[in-house]
Design an enzyme around this catalytic site. Sequence first.
Site, PDB file in Angstrom:
ATOM      1  N   GLU A   8      52.401  25.116  14.516  1.00 21.13           N
ATOM      2  CA  GLU A   8      53.631  25.883  14.737  1.00 21.13           C
ATOM      3  C   GLU A   8      54.695  24.902  15.160  1.00 21.13           C
ATOM      4  O   GLU A   8      54.949  24.674  16.342  1.00 21.13           O
ATOM      5  CB  GLU A   8      53.473  26.993  15.780  1.00 21.13           C
ATOM      6  N   HIS A  10      58.550  23.288  13.885  1.00 13.99           N
ATOM      7  CA  HIS A  10      59.664  23.773  13.073  1.00 13.99           C
ATOM      8  C   HIS A  10      60.655  22.695  12.665  1.00 13.99           C
ATOM      9  O   HIS A  10      60.814  21.690  13.349  1.00 13.99           O
ATOM     10  CB  HIS A  10      60.399  24.874  13.825  1.00 13.99           C
ATOM     11  N   PHE A  23      69.045  29.771  21.460  1.00 17.87           N
ATOM     12  CA  PHE A  23      67.770  29.679  22.173  1.00 17.87           C
ATOM     13  C   PHE A  23      67.649  28.472  23.098  1.00 17.87           C
ATOM     14  O   PHE A  23      66.560  28.137  23.528  1.00 17.87           O
ATOM     15  CB  PHE A  23      66.604  29.676  21.184  1.00 17.87           C
ATOM     16  N   HIS A 164      55.387  34.725  13.016  1.00 19.04           N
ATOM     17  CA  HIS A 164      56.121  34.033  14.081  1.00 19.04           C
ATOM     18  C   HIS A 164      57.130  34.994  14.719  1.00 19.04           C
ATOM     19  O   HIS A 164      57.671  35.852  14.043  1.00 19.04           O
ATOM     20  CB  HIS A 164      56.834  32.810  13.492  1.00 19.04           C
ATOM     21  N   ASP A 284      54.882  23.765  19.113  1.00 14.10           N
ATOM     22  CA  ASP A 284      56.141  24.509  18.959  1.00 14.10           C
ATOM     23  C   ASP A 284      57.335  23.562  19.034  1.00 14.10           C
ATOM     24  O   ASP A 284      58.422  23.939  19.473  1.00 14.10           O
ATOM     25  CB  ASP A 284      56.293  25.632  20.005  1.00 14.10           C
TER      26      ASP A 284
END
Length: 321
Positions: A8, A10, A23, A164, A284
Site C-alpha cells: 500500500e 502511493h 490530508f 483503499h 503507506d
Amino acid sequence: MNGKICLEEHFAIPDTVEFSKRFCFPKGWEVLKKNLLDIQQQRLAEMDKNGIEVMIISLNAPAIQAIPDRKLAIELSKRANDMLAEEIAKNPKRFAGFAALPMQDPDEAIAELQRTVKDYGFKGALVNGFTQVDVEDSIVYYDLPQYRPFWAEVEKLDVPFYLHPRCPADSQQRAYEGHPWLLGSSWGFSVETAIHTLRLMGSGLFDEHPKLTVILGHLGEMLPANIWRTSHRITKEPGPKSKLPFSDYLQNNFYVTTSGNFRMAPLMNAMMELGSDRIMFSSDYPFEQVTHAANWFDTIEIGESERRKIGRLNAKKLFKL
Ligand code: GRE
Ligand code: ZN
C-alpha cells in the site's frame, strides 16, 4: 528484515496529486507532493535503506473515484496506469503496480483491469472506496448489481482487489461537524472502508464468487476487532444475503496489510481473526515513512517464521512474484 515486499504505497501524476493536499498540514505539502510524484529517487532510496525489495505502487486517493465525469475518469485512469507502467519498466525487479480503475463505468473498469494485467503485468487493482458517478453528490458502492460482472472478471483474472479508503461523502459528514480532524485517515477513512466491506460481505458477493480476494489496509480498518459481534448482532429484516458468518469471509477472502498502523494490539487482532498467512507488511508511503513501518515491523516480538510470512512470503505467493 531484508527482502520485504510492501503494497500500500502511493504515487501521483500531476493530474491527481492535488487530491492529497487536504490530508497533510500545509507545511508538509511540498515534501509530500514531491514524494508522491517521485518513483526512482527518494522512494528507491527509502526502500534500499529499509530492506524493501519490492514495492507495489498505486495511485493516490481518492483521485479517479472522486471524478464524476465518466469520460475524464476513464482518460485519467489510463494516463495514470500508462505512466506507472513506464516507471515500473525502468526497474521491474523493484517495482510492480496496481491499476487505478474508472469504476464510474463497470465495463470500462473491466477493460482497464484486463489491459493493465495482460499488457503491463499489474498485480491487481487498488480502488479508493465508493465512486461518484455523473454528479458530485453521488455515492456508488460496489455491492450494487451493476458491479457483479466486474467482480466475476476480477475472480477470473485471479488478481486481488485492494479496497483503499477515502473520506465519507460530503452529504454523510454530519457526525463529523465541527471536528474535521476526524474525517481523514485518523478515523473517517476506516469507518467508511469498513462499511463498504460489510456491504460487500452482506450482499452475498463472496458466496457467488468464493475465489475473490480483497485486501484491506491499516490492519483491516478496525474490522478484525469487531467482525464476530457484527455477525452476532444482526437482528433486522431483511438481513444480509450472505450465507456465512462474516468472520468466515474475512478468513477466506481477505488479506490485511500493516499500512499506517504500526501497533501490536491491532496486529494481534488481525493475527487471531485472519491468521498470519493473511497479513502482509506495508507502510503507506509517502503518507507514512517507510523507516517508521520497517523499524516497527523488524523489531516486534513475533516469531521469525511469522515475520518472514508477513514481511515477504505471503505477498510473494499471492502476487506470484
Ligand atoms: C492513504 O493513502 O492511506 C492516506 C491518504 C491521505 C492521508 C493519509 C493516508 O491518502 O494514510
Ligand atoms: Zn494508503
